[in-house]
Scaffold this active site. Structure first.
Site, PDB file in Angstrom:
ATOM      1  N   LYS A  54     -99.980 -61.288 -94.012  1.00  0.00           N
ATOM      2  CA  LYS A  54     -99.649 -61.763 -95.351  1.00  0.00           C
ATOM      3  C   LYS A  54     -98.020 -61.935 -95.236  1.00  0.00           C
ATOM      4  O   LYS A  54     -97.139 -61.256 -95.857  1.00  0.00           O
ATOM      5  CB  LYS A  54     -99.669 -60.593 -96.309  1.00  0.00           C
ATOM      6  CG  LYS A  54    -101.218 -60.410 -96.990  1.00  0.00           C
ATOM      7  CD  LYS A  54    -101.451 -61.835 -97.872  1.00  0.00           C
ATOM      8  CE  LYS A  54    -101.042 -61.694 -99.198  1.00  0.00           C
ATOM      9  NZ  LYS A  54    -101.197 -62.969-100.098  1.00  0.00           N
ATOM     10  N   ASP A  79    -116.155 -57.521 -91.639  1.00  0.00           N
ATOM     11  CA  ASP A  79    -117.414 -57.303 -92.230  1.00  0.00           C
ATOM     12  C   ASP A  79    -117.689 -58.450 -92.997  1.00  0.00           C
ATOM     13  O   ASP A  79    -118.944 -58.991 -93.296  1.00  0.00           O
ATOM     14  CB  ASP A  79    -117.121 -56.012 -93.384  1.00  0.00           C
ATOM     15  CG  ASP A  79    -117.274 -54.846 -92.959  1.00  0.00           C
ATOM     16  OD1 ASP A  79    -117.096 -54.718 -91.492  1.00  0.00           O
ATOM     17  OD2 ASP A  79    -117.721 -53.851 -93.515  1.00  0.00           O
ATOM     18  N   TYR A  89    -103.499 -48.321 -90.361  1.00  0.00           N
ATOM     19  CA  TYR A  89    -104.209 -47.278 -89.996  1.00  0.00           C
ATOM     20  C   TYR A  89    -103.547 -46.421 -89.018  1.00  0.00           C
ATOM     21  O   TYR A  89    -104.159 -45.353 -88.816  1.00  0.00           O
ATOM     22  CB  TYR A  89    -105.779 -47.632 -89.393  1.00  0.00           C
ATOM     23  CG  TYR A  89    -106.459 -48.381 -90.404  1.00  0.00           C
ATOM     24  CD1 TYR A  89    -106.313 -48.432 -91.739  1.00  0.00           C
ATOM     25  CD2 TYR A  89    -107.736 -49.109 -89.751  1.00  0.00           C
ATOM     26  CE1 TYR A  89    -107.207 -49.252 -92.659  1.00  0.00           C
ATOM     27  CE2 TYR A  89    -108.994 -49.522 -90.819  1.00  0.00           C
ATOM     28  CZ  TYR A  89    -108.308 -49.806 -92.163  1.00  0.00           C
ATOM     29  OH  TYR A  89    -109.336 -50.332 -93.025  1.00  0.00           O
ATOM     30  N   ASP A 146    -110.338 -55.302 -90.094  1.00  0.00           N
ATOM     31  CA  ASP A 146    -111.461 -54.400 -90.587  1.00  0.00           C
ATOM     32  C   ASP A 146    -112.239 -55.079 -91.674  1.00  0.00           C
ATOM     33  O   ASP A 146    -113.286 -55.312 -91.592  1.00  0.00           O
ATOM     34  CB  ASP A 146    -110.963 -53.054 -90.943  1.00  0.00           C
ATOM     35  CG  ASP A 146    -112.103 -52.157 -91.203  1.00  0.00           C
ATOM     36  OD1 ASP A 146    -113.213 -52.221 -90.983  1.00  0.00           O
ATOM     37  OD2 ASP A 146    -111.695 -50.893 -91.674  1.00  0.00           O
ATOM     38  N   ASP A 171    -105.788 -63.113 -97.804  1.00  0.00           N
ATOM     39  CA  ASP A 171    -106.690 -63.482 -99.189  1.00  0.00           C
ATOM     40  C   ASP A 171    -107.357 -64.703 -98.989  1.00  0.00           C
ATOM     41  O   ASP A 171    -108.671 -65.015 -99.069  1.00  0.00           O
ATOM     42  CB  ASP A 171    -105.839 -63.265-100.358  1.00  0.00           C
ATOM     43  CG  ASP A 171    -104.721 -64.070-100.192  1.00  0.00           C
ATOM     44  OD1 ASP A 171    -103.868 -64.272 -99.283  1.00  0.00           O
ATOM     45  OD2 ASP A 171    -103.884 -64.332-101.267  1.00  0.00           O
TER      46      ASP A 171
HETATM   47  P1  ATP Z   1    -117.691 -47.736 -91.831  1.00  0.00           P
HETATM   48  O1  ATP Z   1    -116.632 -47.660 -92.986  1.00  0.00           O
HETATM   49  O2  ATP Z   1    -117.875 -46.673 -91.064  1.00  0.00           O
HETATM   50  O3  ATP Z   1    -117.509 -48.904 -91.070  1.00  0.00           O
HETATM   51  P2  ATP Z   1    -119.405 -48.716 -94.133  1.00  0.00           P
HETATM   52  O4  ATP Z   1    -119.252 -47.613 -95.171  1.00  0.00           O
HETATM   53  O5  ATP Z   1    -118.555 -49.987 -93.992  1.00  0.00           O
HETATM   54  O6  ATP Z   1    -119.046 -47.986 -92.746  1.00  0.00           O
HETATM   55  P3  ATP Z   1    -122.096 -49.169 -93.130  1.00  0.00           P
HETATM   56  O7  ATP Z   1    -122.540 -48.008 -92.466  1.00  0.00           O
HETATM   57  O8  ATP Z   1    -121.519 -50.247 -92.043  1.00  0.00           O
HETATM   58  O9  ATP Z   1    -120.816 -48.926 -94.086  1.00  0.00           O
HETATM   59  O10 ATP Z   1    -123.137 -49.915 -93.912  1.00  0.00           O
HETATM   60  C1  ATP Z   1    -122.809 -50.942 -94.984  1.00  0.00           C
HETATM   61  C2  ATP Z   1    -124.188 -51.619 -95.310  1.00  0.00           C
HETATM   62  O11 ATP Z   1    -124.733 -52.234 -94.017  1.00  0.00           O
HETATM   63  C3  ATP Z   1    -125.222 -50.567 -95.609  1.00  0.00           C
HETATM   64  O12 ATP Z   1    -125.956 -50.961 -96.940  1.00  0.00           O
HETATM   65  C4  ATP Z   1    -125.930 -50.419 -94.429  1.00  0.00           C
HETATM   66  O13 ATP Z   1    -127.299 -50.043 -94.940  1.00  0.00           O
HETATM   67  C5  ATP Z   1    -125.924 -51.830 -93.651  1.00  0.00           C
HETATM   68  N1  ATP Z   1    -126.028 -51.703 -92.385  1.00  0.00           N
HETATM   69  C6  ATP Z   1    -125.053 -51.097 -91.620  1.00  0.00           C
HETATM   70  N2  ATP Z   1    -125.734 -51.059 -90.295  1.00  0.00           N
HETATM   71  C7  ATP Z   1    -127.034 -51.695 -90.308  1.00  0.00           C
HETATM   72  C8  ATP Z   1    -127.773 -51.995 -89.324  1.00  0.00           C
HETATM   73  N3  ATP Z   1    -127.698 -51.641 -88.045  1.00  0.00           N
HETATM   74  N4  ATP Z   1    -128.991 -52.378 -89.572  1.00  0.00           N
HETATM   75  C9  ATP Z   1    -129.200 -52.539 -91.061  1.00  0.00           C
HETATM   76  N5  ATP Z   1    -128.426 -52.551 -91.848  1.00  0.00           N
HETATM   77  C10 ATP Z   1    -127.286 -51.975 -91.595  1.00  0.00           C
END
Ligand code: ATP
Length: 362
Positions: free
Chosen positions: A193, A253, A138, A249, A225
């Protein structure tokens, strides 16, 4: 009593509602005079209005405040001509300009039934991802090559200084913790990696060098991975994981999903002089304005902010307030009445916030 000026940037999407929720809880925990919140503009919607995603005034306030609390930024339809999202530039610029090199993302399971994984109980998953936040892939953001509409490149950047400091940060963190849930071993896992790219082999070799200063912390390695499998099948093995920016990142998630989702995953982005706190999630445009977002990630990030400020300023009141917020979140979830939707309940963002404030007084 010491006073702290906090710069808040509510941002886009669910940013304002979760940021306001966290401010309400923080004021309840600390009293309204100890923390002074000053709100500043920024984000994708602000860019549309003004042409600036991070106005100078906002940046100056972030630089001079005791800490920064952020909701979220980004609107999918607001992009630069190269197709990248404008909103991400808000925190990316802050990361690089304020040198916030360690992005600390705790992954903790509060209740077994929040996890999509079978047979996992509270506390079985309890590790921290330390994402290197200023280098890696990034670092090329906005600086890659796009040639004749035919060739595009982004370069992965690693420096000795950058890897050393984030590795040291991760070892120090492990040293302060209680070890991995499965065996109590203080363990620092290097996620890379190294088998494929020189940059990652370099990353690993520097982590090995830093490891010599920490004989009390076990060093462990996982390819990026492979770790996606391990975090699902044996998450209790992990204590602290250090990863290059993009890998960190992605795996954070995944880690959040194993404990209930993005709505319960806090984050603190720390440098030697500044700290930015926000949920690990984005602006969640799909649920904006519905009052269904979980404020827990931002509230827990706010507690993290108090702990960080408390440590920096030797302020026991703030550390105590952080602990009370964390306990109140735990209590609210264990009572089972007010559970946000992403964790299987029906409570709104404002209901969850009010319940946490009530339990703070309990
Ligand atoms: P970024 O790339 O900016 O981190 P992203 O594209 O990964 O964003 P998010 O906005 O984090 O996406 O959302 C991913 C999923 O998680 C979506 O379905 C969203 O509704 C859910 N989500 C994110 N934050 C919350 C929250 N605080 N409460 C409930 N659901 C959430």
């Amino acid at each position: 009593m010491k006073k702290y000026e906090i710069a808040t940037i509510e941002g886009d999407g669910i940013g304002p509602e979760v940021c306001q929720a966290a401010v309400q809880v923080l004021k309840e925990a600390c009293g309204s005079s100890q923390l002074v919140f000053n709100d500043f503009p920024g984000g994708a919607a602000h860019y549309v209005k003004s042409g600036s995603v991070l106005p100078e005034e906002t940046y100056e306030a972030c630089k001079t405040s005791a800490a920064i609390l952020h909701g979220a930024a980004g609107l999918p339809e607001v992009t630069y001509p190269d197709g990248t999202e404008v909103g991400n530039d808000l925190h990316l610029q802050l990361r690089f300009k304020l040198d916030l090199y360690a992005n600390v993302r705790p992954i903790r399971l509060y209740q077994g039934d929040f996890s999509p994984l079978k047979n996992r109980a509270a506390g079985d998953i309890d590790y921290i991802i330390v994402r290197e936040n200023t280098e890696g892939l990034y670092a090329s953001r906005g600086a890659g090559i796009l040639l004749r509409g035919e060739v595009a490149t982004d370069t992965l950047v690693m420096t000795r200084k950058g890897v050393e400091r984030v590795a040291r940060f991760a070892f120090e963190l492990s040293r302060k913790r209680h070890g991995a849930p499965v065996d109590g071993v203080k363990r620092m896992t290097v996620c890379d990696k190294a088998n494929i790219l020189r940059t990652y082999a370099f990353f690993r070799s520097i982590c090995d060098e830093v490891a010599l200063e920490y004989p009390d912390v076990a060093i462990d390695y996982a390819y990026a991975d492979a770790i996606t499998v391990h975090l699902v099948k044996r998450p209790d093995f992990y204590d602290v994981i250090v990863a290059e920016n993009m890998f960190g990142d992605i795996i954070s998630d995944l880690g959040a999903a194993t404990v209930g989702g993005m709505g319960i995953a806090p984050s603190g982005e720390l440098g030697d002089h500044h700290g930015l706190f926000q949920g690990a999630h984005g602006s969640a445009p799909d649920i904006t304005g519905l009052n269904v977002a979980s404020p827990l990630a931002t509230i827990l990030s706010g507690a993290f902010m108090l702990r960080w400020l408390g440590d920096r300023h030797a302020d026991a009141d703030l550390i105590d307030a952080a602990a009370r917020i964390e306990k109140s979140v735990e209590l609210t979830l264990s009572q089972g009445q007010v559970i946000p939707r992403d964790l299987g309940g029906h409570a709104s963002c404002t209901d969850v916030t009010s319940a946490i404030c009530r339990n703070l007084k309990a």
